[in-house]
Design an enzyme around this catalytic site. Structure first.
Site, PDB file in Angstrom:
ATOM      1  N   THR A   1       0.888   2.414  -1.102  1.00 39.20           N
ATOM      2  CA  THR A   1       0.537   3.852  -2.022  1.00 39.20           C
ATOM      3  C   THR A   1      -0.008   3.296  -3.671  1.00 39.20           C
ATOM      4  OG1 THR A   1       2.136   5.052  -3.461  1.00 39.20           O
ATOM      5  CG2 THR A   1       2.898   2.795  -2.773  1.00 39.20           C
ATOM      6  N   ASP A   2      -0.698   4.189  -4.089  1.00 39.33           N
ATOM      7  CA  ASP A   2      -1.001   4.010  -5.430  1.00 39.33           C
ATOM      8  C   ASP A   2       0.169   3.395  -6.524  1.00 39.33           C
ATOM      9  OD1 ASP A   2       0.118   6.313  -5.951  1.00 39.33           O
ATOM     10  OD2 ASP A   2      -1.674   7.484  -6.516  1.00 39.33           O
ATOM     11  N   GLU A   3       1.111   3.936  -6.271  1.00 37.14           N
ATOM     12  CA  GLU A   3       2.326   3.533  -7.005  1.00 37.14           C
ATOM     13  C   GLU A   3       2.478   1.957  -7.196  1.00 37.14           C
ATOM     14  OE1 GLU A   3       6.038   5.539  -6.896  1.00 37.14           O
ATOM     15  OE2 GLU A   3       5.192   7.335  -6.226  1.00 37.14           O
TER      16      GLU A   3
ATOM     17  N   TYR B   1      11.371   1.930  -5.186  1.00 36.30           N
ATOM     18  CA  TYR B   1      10.357   2.233  -4.147  1.00 36.30           C
ATOM     19  C   TYR B   1       9.209   1.530  -4.292  1.00 36.30           C
ATOM     20  CZ  TYR B   1       6.813   5.175  -1.744  1.00 36.30           C
ATOM     21  OH  TYR B   1       5.861   5.165  -1.092  1.00 36.30           O
TER      22      TYR B   1
ATOM     23  N   LYS C   1       7.443  -1.185  -1.627  1.00 34.85           N
ATOM     24  CA  LYS C   1       6.189  -1.152  -1.092  1.00 34.85           C
ATOM     25  C   LYS C   1       5.269  -2.226  -1.448  1.00 34.85           C
ATOM     26  CE  LYS C   1       4.898   1.931   1.201  1.00 34.85           C
ATOM     27  NZ  LYS C   1       4.932   1.973   2.687  1.00 34.85           N
TER      28      LYS C   1
END
Ligand code: NAD
Ligand code: DAU
Length: 379
Positions: free
Chosen positions: A162-164, A186, A190
């Site tokens: 993810t971009d997060e 989260y 990731k």
């Protein structure tokens, strides 16, 4: 030793596009294939009718829904190429035999909601970190088998990230080599998952690739995330809990474009590579909510400004140059995709109404009751 040196060389930052020839994988293991993006990937790949066989491994958590695959299960030709296994990616006894049969593993399985990671982080570590490790170990066993002549090739593993993992991006756009600075349980889980993937490439020379997608929207999206929550609440004239001032920014990617880009990276990327998958549609949350309300013909007065998410990332933005150089282009515009999504939730109330009961009600109360009680006019 040579293996390790080769692997390290492939990570050389001067190699901007480690593109290799295209490769089709005949037997895919798709983990998390009953979730939002995974089920779209499965529907789209089987819908190509090119003979690809898919095994879905899914734990069917609160977010997993077998009926997301109903369209393919209702079609005999596609159903014959789909096998569904209920199980946990963190369980090696279930994972190993499935990886042994696969040419490639595409890992969508994750705990995926930031707010739930703030309430209860532990499941995120089990699935998003330990689960990834179990998949990697199973691939490593298959690598040993391939080297011993027991199978033709080591399975490729694609990790859906993810971009997060880049953290909040105040200005500019993240590129694949940027530092990872996750800020929620989260995104930290990731990031840990994808760093493990990277380590198995460098240390063992496993055939792995990573994608980092941006905020995804579309049909079959579990109604806990911004767009499906606000659409389904607004249909019922319920309040819409906007965090803080709602000026936070996200880059929106249509689900079929996300799934298609993952398939493209799977088939075209060089081993050890990471690809951003941006949507190219950066918007403030308030703008997105205003558009949804307009599409539904509902008033802005439904929107309530509530206590912000702790550690809320203000903005995500990524460049997609590397993915474009690999030959991928998104197809869906945000305006058409959002209208199609709203229409889908209006037409498929039989899908989401049962979800918004039982466990859902307890989650909703925990997440929003106090917030809504102390809410303000959203301006
Ligand atoms: P989702 O929550 O809709 O689906 C996750 C699926 O994984 C569910 O079917 C669930 O049952 C399954 N699952 C969870 N734990 C499991 C386990 N231990 N073993 C087997 N199955 C398990 O998630 P999504 O939105 O479809 O996201 C899919 C992937 O894409 C995730 O890895 C997520 O981090 C990533 N991602 C999501 C977005 C987004 O905006 N939704 C954007 C970028 C990346
Ligand atoms: O960027 C990719 C990520 O996008 C994925 O990795 C995650 O799995 C996915 O959940 C999503 O994370 P976000 O936290 O960005 O998505 P969410 O829909 O939860 O929130 C989007 C924005 O809307 C964010 O700024 C928080 C805000 N929001 C969200 C909810 C649920 C609200 O204002 N109110 C809400 O009730």
């Amino acid at each position: 030793m040579t293996q390790e040196r080769d692997a390290t060389r492939m990570h050389d930052k001067s190699r901007t596009t480690a593109q290799r020839g295209s490769r089709r994988y005949a037997r895919l293991l798709v983990t998390g294939g009953a979730g939002f993006i995974g089920s779209c990937f499965v529907r789209d790949v089987l819908g190509r009718r090119d003979g690809t066989h898919i095994t879905v491994l899914d734990k069917l958590t609160y977010a997993g829904n077998r009926s997301n695959l109903a369209p393919v299960e209702a079609d005999p030709e596609q159903a014959a190429r789909l096998r569904f296994v209920v199980g946990d990616i963190a369980d090696p006894e279930i994972v190993e035999p499935l990886v042994a049969e696969a040419d490639a593993v595409v890992n969508f399985a994750a705990e995926s909601h930031v707010d739930r990671s703030i309430l209860e982080p532990v499941d995120f570590l089990r699935t998003d970190v330990l689960g990834v490790h179990v998949l990697l170990e199973a691939c490593r066993k298959e690598q040993a088998r391939a080297r011993a002549g027991g199978r033709a090739a080591t399975p490729r593993m694609l990790q859906v990230s993810t971009d997060e993992v880049y953290g909040s991006v105040e200005t500019g756009e993240s590129v694949e080599d940027d530092r990872l600075e996750p800020r929620s349980p989260y995104s930290a889980a990731k990031a840990a998952g994808e760093l493990l993937v990277r380590s198995y490439f460098i240390t063992y020379g496993l055939d792995v690739v990573v994608t980092r997608g941006s905020n995804t929207y579309g049909p079959y999206h579990y109604p806990e995330k911004l767009i499906p929550l606000f659409v389904t609440n607004a249909i019922d004239d319920q309040q819409l809990p906007l965090y803080g001032d709602g000026r936070q920014r996200r880059d929106w990617l249509y689900v079929a474009d996300h799934a298609g880009a993952i398939g493209h990276v799977l088939e075209h990327a060089g081993a050890g590579e990471t690809y951003n998958i941006p949507g190219g549609n950066e918007r403030a949350n308030r703008e997105v909510v205003a558009t949804l309300l307009e599409l539904l013909g509902k008033p802005w007065s439904l929107v309530r400004s509530v206590e912000d998410r702790p550690g809320h990332d203000w903005r995500y933005a990524m460049t997609g140059d590397k993915l474009a150089a690999l030959g991928w282009k998104n197809k869906m515009s945000f305006e058409v995709g959002l209208a199609a999504t709203v229409d889908w939730y209006l037409a498929n109330q039989g899908w989401w109404r049962p979800i918004k009961s039982g466990e859902w009600e307890e989650y909703y109360r925990r997440q929003y009751a106090t917030r809504l009680a102390g809410s303000r006019d959203a301006g």
